[in-house]
Design a protein around this motif. Sequence first.
Motif, PDB file in Angstrom:
ATOM      1  N   GLU A 134      97.107  22.417  31.722  1.00 46.04           N
ATOM      2  CA  GLU A 134      95.803  21.994  32.188  1.00 46.04           C
ATOM      3  C   GLU A 134      95.065  21.340  31.039  1.00 46.04           C
ATOM      4  OE1 GLU A 134      94.850  25.376  35.512  1.00 46.04           O
ATOM      5  OE2 GLU A 134      93.498  25.066  33.874  1.00 46.04           O
ATOM      6  N   GLU A 135      94.199  20.415  31.378  1.00 46.84           N
ATOM      7  CA  GLU A 135      93.383  19.805  30.341  1.00 46.84           C
ATOM      8  C   GLU A 135      92.320  20.809  29.940  1.00 46.84           C
ATOM      9  OE1 GLU A 135      92.010  15.774  30.915  1.00 46.84           O
ATOM     10  OE2 GLU A 135      93.424  15.584  32.568  1.00 46.84           O
ATOM     11  N   HIS A 136      92.119  20.966  28.648  1.00 52.07           N
ATOM     12  CA  HIS A 136      91.121  21.894  28.147  1.00 52.07           C
ATOM     13  C   HIS A 136      89.981  21.127  27.530  1.00 52.07           C
ATOM     14  CE1 HIS A 136      93.498  25.475  28.841  1.00 52.07           C
ATOM     15  NE2 HIS A 136      94.542  24.825  28.368  1.00 52.07           N
ATOM     16  N   ASP A 137      88.797  21.726  27.591  1.00 57.63           N
ATOM     17  CA  ASP A 137      87.647  21.126  26.937  1.00 57.63           C
ATOM     18  C   ASP A 137      87.854  21.172  25.435  1.00 57.63           C
ATOM     19  OD1 ASP A 137      85.305  22.559  29.300  1.00 57.63           O
ATOM     20  OD2 ASP A 137      86.474  20.740  29.398  1.00 57.63           O
ATOM     21  N   GLN A 138      87.042  20.439  24.748  1.00 51.13           N
ATOM     22  CA  GLN A 138      87.134  20.390  23.296  1.00 51.13           C
ATOM     23  C   GLN A 138      86.981  21.798  22.726  1.00 51.13           C
ATOM     24  OE1 GLN A 138      84.282  17.770  21.625  1.00 51.13           O
ATOM     25  NE2 GLN A 138      84.827  18.238  19.542  1.00 51.13           N
ATOM     26  N   ILE A 139      87.800  22.132  21.741  1.00 48.43           N
ATOM     27  CA  ILE A 139      87.768  23.449  21.115  1.00 48.43           C
ATOM     28  C   ILE A 139      86.634  23.482  20.108  1.00 48.43           C
ATOM     29  CG2 ILE A 139      89.039  25.076  19.684  1.00 48.43           C
ATOM     30  CD1 ILE A 139      91.595  23.981  20.982  1.00 48.43           C
ATOM     31  N   ASP A 140      85.881  24.573  20.132  1.00 43.45           N
ATOM     32  CA  ASP A 140      84.692  24.735  19.313  1.00 43.45           C
ATOM     33  C   ASP A 140      84.887  25.931  18.390  1.00 43.45           C
ATOM     34  OD1 ASP A 140      82.092  24.800  18.382  1.00 43.45           O
ATOM     35  OD2 ASP A 140      81.251  25.615  20.225  1.00 43.45           O
TER      36      ASP A 140
ATOM     37  N   LYS B  45      86.931  27.249  27.160  1.00 44.15           N
ATOM     38  CA  LYS B  45      86.651  27.575  28.563  1.00 44.15           C
ATOM     39  C   LYS B  45      87.879  28.268  29.134  1.00 44.15           C
ATOM     40  CE  LYS B  45      82.726  25.278  29.099  1.00 44.15           C
ATOM     41  NZ  LYS B  45      81.491  25.965  29.336  1.00 44.15           N
ATOM     42  N   LYS B  46      87.658  29.167  30.068  1.00 45.04           N
ATOM     43  CA  LYS B  46      88.806  29.836  30.693  1.00 45.04           C
ATOM     44  C   LYS B  46      89.471  28.874  31.675  1.00 45.04           C
ATOM     45  CE  LYS B  46      86.828  31.972  34.772  1.00 45.04           C
ATOM     46  NZ  LYS B  46      87.496  31.140  35.728  1.00 45.04           N
TER      47      LYS B  46
ATOM     48  N   LYS C 205      90.848  27.489  35.096  1.00 41.22           N
ATOM     49  CA  LYS C 205      90.231  27.640  36.414  1.00 41.22           C
ATOM     50  C   LYS C 205      90.935  28.664  37.293  1.00 41.22           C
ATOM     51  CE  LYS C 205      88.232  23.114  36.316  1.00 41.22           C
ATOM     52  NZ  LYS C 205      88.108  21.794  36.812  1.00 41.22           N
ATOM     53  N   HIS C 206      92.233  28.861  37.093  1.00 40.00           N
ATOM     54  CA  HIS C 206      92.975  29.765  37.958  1.00 40.00           C
ATOM     55  C   HIS C 206      92.900  31.225  37.500  1.00 40.00           C
ATOM     56  CE1 HIS C 206      95.835  28.798  34.760  1.00 40.00           C
ATOM     57  NE2 HIS C 206      96.366  29.967  34.996  1.00 40.00           N
ATOM     58  N   GLU C 207      92.233  31.492  36.378  1.00 43.61           N
ATOM     59  CA  GLU C 207      92.149  32.854  35.865  1.00 43.61           C
ATOM     60  C   GLU C 207      90.782  33.465  36.148  1.00 43.61           C
ATOM     61  OE1 GLU C 207      93.240  33.362  31.784  1.00 43.61           O
ATOM     62  OE2 GLU C 207      95.115  32.263  32.028  1.00 43.61           O
ATOM     63  N   GLU C 208      90.750  34.786  36.222  1.00 42.15           N
ATOM     64  CA  GLU C 208      89.500  35.504  36.400  1.00 42.15           C
ATOM     65  C   GLU C 208      88.915  35.820  35.038  1.00 42.15           C
ATOM     66  OE1 GLU C 208      89.889  38.963  38.820  1.00 42.15           O
ATOM     67  OE2 GLU C 208      90.888  37.887  40.419  1.00 42.15           O
ATOM     68  N   GLY C 209      87.644  36.131  35.005  1.00 41.60           N
ATOM     69  CA  GLY C 209      87.019  36.539  33.757  1.00 41.60           C
ATOM     70  C   GLY C 209      85.794  35.715  33.434  1.00 41.60           C
ATOM     71  N   TRP C 210      85.295  35.901  32.210  1.00 42.91           N
ATOM     72  CA  TRP C 210      84.104  35.188  31.760  1.00 42.91           C
ATOM     73  C   TRP C 210      84.388  33.701  31.657  1.00 42.91           C
ATOM     74  CZ3 TRP C 210      80.170  38.230  32.231  1.00 42.91           C
ATOM     75  CH2 TRP C 210      80.320  39.588  32.031  1.00 42.91           C
ATOM     76  N   GLU C 211      83.359  32.899  31.900  1.00 43.32           N
ATOM     77  CA  GLU C 211      83.480  31.440  31.857  1.00 43.32           C
ATOM     78  C   GLU C 211      83.980  30.956  30.494  1.00 43.32           C
ATOM     79  OE1 GLU C 211      83.361  27.587  33.231  1.00 43.32           O
ATOM     80  OE2 GLU C 211      83.034  29.398  34.395  1.00 43.32           O
TER      81      GLU C 211
ATOM     82  N   ARG D 208      85.583  31.983  26.614  1.00 39.57           N
ATOM     83  CA  ARG D 208      86.350  33.007  25.915  1.00 39.57           C
ATOM     84  C   ARG D 208      86.413  32.662  24.444  1.00 39.57           C
ATOM     85  NH1 ARG D 208      92.288  32.428  28.449  1.00 39.57           N
ATOM     86  NH2 ARG D 208      91.167  33.435  30.097  1.00 39.57           N
ATOM     87  N   VAL D 209      86.592  33.710  23.644  1.00 41.76           N
ATOM     88  CA  VAL D 209      86.693  33.508  22.200  1.00 41.76           C
ATOM     89  C   VAL D 209      88.001  34.078  21.700  1.00 41.76           C
ATOM     90  CG1 VAL D 209      84.229  33.422  21.703  1.00 41.76           C
ATOM     91  CG2 VAL D 209      85.378  35.619  21.714  1.00 41.76           C
TER      92      VAL D 209
END
Length: 132
Positions: free
Chosen positions: A29-35, A95-96, A98-104, A106-107
Motif C-alpha cells: 500500500e502507498e504510505h504517507d510521508q514518514i515523520d 498512518k495505520k 486502512k485494512h487494520e484496526e487501531g489508532w489512526e 502509530r509510532v
Amino acid sequence: MKKTIFLVVILIVFTGCKNESKAPISGEEEHDQIDVRELSGNFIYFDDAGVLQTKSELFGVVEDEKAQELIKRAEPLKDQPTDEVNVTLKVKVTKKPKHEEGWENRVEIIDIITVSKVDEKNSKVIKLKSQE
C-alpha cells in the motif's frame, strides 16, 4: 506531404508520452510521508496494546524490540498494571494501513530518551477506588 506525416508522427509521440504514476505492487500500500520527531507524553501498555498520549494526540505503539525495552523500563514505575508512565521518545510516525484496526496514527520507537513516574498530584487522570 512528408513534412505533414513527420509532424503527425511527432505529435503522436509527444502526446503518447505522459507522466504516469506507478501503481503500487500487489500486496503493498502507498504510505504517507514518514515523520521522525521527538514526542513527550504518557505511555500505557495494557492487555497487549501500547498507547502514547500526548497533549493533543493518541498514537498506537508498534510492538518491536524498542517497545519491549520501554515496557520493561516502565514496569517498576507502575503501582497497578493500568498506570501510565511519562516518556520522551524519538519516534517514526506513520498512518495505520486502512485494512487494520487501531489508532489512526502509530509510532515506531527509535530511541527512548526518558521514562519517569507520572506525578499523581499534577495528573488529570481520575482513579476510582473501591471502598471496603
